[in-house]
Design a protein around this motif. Sequence first.
Motif, PDB file in Angstrom:
ATOM      1  N   SER A   1       3.027   3.457 -45.110  1.00  0.00           N
ATOM      2  CA  SER A   1       3.567   3.893 -46.390  1.00  0.00           C
ATOM      3  C   SER A   1       2.606   4.838 -47.088  1.00  0.00           C
ATOM      4  O   SER A   1       3.019   5.754 -47.790  1.00  0.00           O
ATOM      5  N   ALA A   2       1.295   4.653 -46.894  1.00  0.00           N
ATOM      6  CA  ALA A   2       0.335   5.591 -47.479  1.00  0.00           C
ATOM      7  C   ALA A   2       0.475   6.950 -46.821  1.00  0.00           C
ATOM      8  O   ALA A   2       0.392   7.981 -47.479  1.00  0.00           O
ATOM      9  N   GLN A   3       0.709   6.987 -45.517  1.00  0.00           N
ATOM     10  CA  GLN A   3       0.907   8.256 -44.828  1.00  0.00           C
ATOM     11  C   GLN A   3       2.191   8.936 -45.284  1.00  0.00           C
ATOM     12  O   GLN A   3       2.277  10.152 -45.324  1.00  0.00           O
ATOM     13  N   ALA A   4       3.208   8.164 -45.637  1.00  0.00           N
ATOM     14  CA  ALA A   4       4.479   8.735 -46.066  1.00  0.00           C
ATOM     15  C   ALA A   4       4.359   9.451 -47.396  1.00  0.00           C
ATOM     16  O   ALA A   4       5.203  10.256 -47.738  1.00  0.00           O
ATOM     17  N   HIS A   5       3.302   9.185 -48.156  1.00  0.00           N
ATOM     18  CA  HIS A   5       3.157   9.799 -49.463  1.00  0.00           C
ATOM     19  C   HIS A   5       2.238  11.008 -49.460  1.00  0.00           C
ATOM     20  O   HIS A   5       1.914  11.536 -50.496  1.00  0.00           O
ATOM     21  N   GLY A   6       1.797  11.451 -48.297  1.00  0.00           N
ATOM     22  CA  GLY A   6       0.978  12.651 -48.213  1.00  0.00           C
ATOM     23  C   GLY A   6       1.840  13.890 -48.406  1.00  0.00           C
ATOM     24  O   GLY A   6       3.059  13.838 -48.392  1.00  0.00           O
ATOM     25  N   ALA A   7       1.233  15.016 -48.594  1.00  0.00           N
ATOM     26  CA  ALA A   7       1.954  16.272 -48.757  1.00  0.00           C
ATOM     27  C   ALA A   7       1.235  17.357 -47.974  1.00  0.00           C
ATOM     28  O   ALA A   7       0.023  17.309 -47.794  1.00  0.00           O
ATOM     29  N   HIS A   8       1.973  18.317 -47.466  1.00  0.00           N
ATOM     30  CA  HIS A   8       1.394  19.451 -46.759  1.00  0.00           C
ATOM     31  C   HIS A   8       2.311  20.660 -46.897  1.00  0.00           C
ATOM     32  O   HIS A   8       3.402  20.570 -47.446  1.00  0.00           O
ATOM     33  N   SER A   9       1.859  21.803 -46.395  1.00  0.00           N
ATOM     34  CA  SER A   9       2.683  23.007 -46.435  1.00  0.00           C
ATOM     35  C   SER A   9       2.631  23.680 -45.079  1.00  0.00           C
ATOM     36  O   SER A   9       1.749  23.415 -44.267  1.00  0.00           O
ATOM     37  N   LYS A  10       3.600  24.581 -44.847  1.00  0.00           N
ATOM     38  CA  LYS A  10       3.590  25.376 -43.627  1.00  0.00           C
ATOM     39  C   LYS A  10       4.140  26.760 -43.957  1.00  0.00           C
ATOM     40  O   LYS A  10       4.965  26.905 -44.873  1.00  0.00           O
ATOM     41  N   PRO A  11       3.688  27.790 -43.252  1.00  0.00           N
ATOM     42  CA  PRO A  11       4.184  29.142 -43.531  1.00  0.00           C
ATOM     43  C   PRO A  11       5.706  29.205 -43.362  1.00  0.00           C
ATOM     44  O   PRO A  11       6.279  28.543 -42.507  1.00  0.00           O
ATOM     45  N   TYR A  12       6.335  30.016 -44.197  1.00  0.00           N
ATOM     46  CA  TYR A  12       7.795  30.102 -44.192  1.00  0.00           C
ATOM     47  C   TYR A  12       8.181  31.488 -44.698  1.00  0.00           C
ATOM     48  O   TYR A  12       7.826  31.847 -45.815  1.00  0.00           O
ATOM     49  N   GLY A  13       8.854  32.281 -43.917  1.00  0.00           N
ATOM     50  CA  GLY A  13       9.330  33.566 -44.416  1.00  0.00           C
ATOM     51  C   GLY A  13       8.713  34.757 -43.722  1.00  0.00           C
ATOM     52  O   GLY A  13       8.025  34.641 -42.725  1.00  0.00           O
ATOM     53  N   GLY A  14       8.948  35.963 -44.271  1.00  0.00           N
ATOM     54  CA  GLY A  14       8.541  37.215 -43.648  1.00  0.00           C
ATOM     55  C   GLY A  14       7.540  37.985 -44.467  1.00  0.00           C
ATOM     56  O   GLY A  14       6.384  37.623 -44.559  1.00  0.00           O
ATOM     57  N   GLU A  15       7.973  39.120 -45.099  1.00  0.00           N
ATOM     58  CA  GLU A  15       7.075  40.022 -45.813  1.00  0.00           C
ATOM     59  C   GLU A  15       6.376  39.360 -47.002  1.00  0.00           C
ATOM     60  O   GLU A  15       5.216  39.605 -47.238  1.00  0.00           O
ATOM     61  N   LEU A  16       7.102  38.610 -47.765  1.00  0.00           N
ATOM     62  CA  LEU A  16       6.477  37.879 -48.867  1.00  0.00           C
ATOM     63  C   LEU A  16       5.654  36.737 -48.302  1.00  0.00           C
ATOM     64  O   LEU A  16       5.875  36.286 -47.187  1.00  0.00           O
ATOM     65  N   ARG A  17       4.727  36.252 -49.098  1.00  0.00           N
ATOM     66  CA  ARG A  17       4.013  35.039 -48.722  1.00  0.00           C
ATOM     67  C   ARG A  17       4.844  33.873 -49.223  1.00  0.00           C
ATOM     68  O   ARG A  17       4.955  33.650 -50.423  1.00  0.00           O
ATOM     69  N   ALA A  18       5.466  33.168 -48.297  1.00  0.00           N
ATOM     70  CA  ALA A  18       6.335  32.042 -48.657  1.00  0.00           C
ATOM     71  C   ALA A  18       5.883  30.808 -47.897  1.00  0.00           C
ATOM     72  O   ALA A  18       5.514  30.899 -46.722  1.00  0.00           O
ATOM     73  N   TYR A  19       5.905  29.684 -48.569  1.00  0.00           N
ATOM     74  CA  TYR A  19       5.498  28.427 -47.955  1.00  0.00           C
ATOM     75  C   TYR A  19       6.486  27.340 -48.302  1.00  0.00           C
ATOM     76  O   TYR A  19       7.037  27.312 -49.394  1.00  0.00           O
ATOM     77  N   GLN A  20       6.675  26.449 -47.338  1.00  0.00           N
ATOM     78  CA  GLN A  20       7.509  25.276 -47.571  1.00  0.00           C
ATOM     79  C   GLN A  20       6.572  24.091 -47.731  1.00  0.00           C
ATOM     80  O   GLN A  20       5.760  23.806 -46.854  1.00  0.00           O
ATOM     81  N   PHE A  21       6.689  23.404 -48.854  1.00  0.00           N
ATOM     82  CA  PHE A  21       5.848  22.248 -49.142  1.00  0.00           C
ATOM     83  C   PHE A  21       6.659  20.985 -48.875  1.00  0.00           C
ATOM     84  O   PHE A  21       7.799  20.871 -49.310  1.00  0.00           O
ATOM     85  N   GLU A  22       6.033  20.060 -48.141  1.00  0.00           N
ATOM     86  CA  GLU A  22       6.717  18.831 -47.736  1.00  0.00           C
ATOM     87  C   GLU A  22       5.800  17.633 -47.907  1.00  0.00           C
ATOM     88  O   GLU A  22       4.583  17.759 -47.879  1.00  0.00           O
ATOM     89  N   TYR A  23       6.431  16.450 -48.026  1.00  0.00           N
ATOM     90  CA  TYR A  23       5.694  15.201 -47.930  1.00  0.00           C
ATOM     91  C   TYR A  23       5.360  14.985 -46.461  1.00  0.00           C
ATOM     92  O   TYR A  23       5.895  15.659 -45.582  1.00  0.00           O
ATOM     93  N   ALA A  24       4.512  14.026 -46.171  1.00  0.00           N
ATOM     94  CA  ALA A  24       4.027  13.804 -44.815  1.00  0.00           C
ATOM     95  C   ALA A  24       5.146  13.512 -43.815  1.00  0.00           C
ATOM     96  O   ALA A  24       5.038  13.859 -42.655  1.00  0.00           O
ATOM     97  N   LEU A  25       6.230  12.897 -44.257  1.00  0.00           N
ATOM     98  CA  LEU A  25       7.320  12.565 -43.331  1.00  0.00           C
ATOM     99  C   LEU A  25       8.394  13.645 -43.274  1.00  0.00           C
ATOM    100  O   LEU A  25       9.454  13.438 -42.694  1.00  0.00           O
ATOM    101  N   GLY A  26       8.127  14.827 -43.868  1.00  0.00           N
ATOM    102  CA  GLY A  26       9.038  15.956 -43.734  1.00  0.00           C
ATOM    103  C   GLY A  26       9.982  16.195 -44.894  1.00  0.00           C
ATOM    104  O   GLY A  26      10.710  17.187 -44.897  1.00  0.00           O
ATOM    105  N   GLU A  27      10.026  15.312 -45.874  1.00  0.00           N
ATOM    106  CA  GLU A  27      10.910  15.516 -47.026  1.00  0.00           C
ATOM    107  C   GLU A  27      10.331  16.616 -47.911  1.00  0.00           C
ATOM    108  O   GLU A  27       9.146  16.625 -48.219  1.00  0.00           O
TER     109      GLU A  27
END
Length: 163
Positions: free
Chosen positions: A23-49
């Motif tokens: 459950s502690a791992q489920a509450h983590g957060a991270h980001s990953k690159p998302y998109g093209g010319e603009l700098r866009a990122y998708q931010f998610e909790y550790a389990l992908g939400e």
Amino acid sequence: MKRVLEWACAGLVLVLCASAWSSAQAHGAHSKPYGGELRAYQFEYALGEPLRRAEVSVYPPDSEQRYVHGWTDAQGVFAFAPDRPGAWRLDVRDGKGHALQRYVRVGAPTSAEAGTTDVERDSVMPGGLIVVLAISLLLNAWLALVLLQRSRAVPPAPGPQDA
């Protein structure tokens, strides 16, 4: 019987520690690159939400003055258009206690940034805190067992009928 109770309690403690860790791992957060010319990122909790409607502040290289402020969309995506090269800082807060700080390198690295890489910091729950909580849980379970054994080992005090 006493040994069975001890082993059952030890098993229960292990199950509780494992569930606390997941459950502690489920509450983590991270980001990953998302998109093209603009700098866009998708931010998610550790389990992908996705971090929906999380507040984002963007800071340019070598400055504490905010460049842009906004919120992630329903998919947890936030985009910005940097106006110069360097390491940009993104501070993300979901309003529920989760905070994330990400550094994004734009363009050619400067001499000061040559040996660095992109850094992401998740300030939800440091690993050391998880260890302290697990040790505390184990010590409390051990104390409960000791007290339970002592309460069963003490003979009842003589009452008025025994005299």
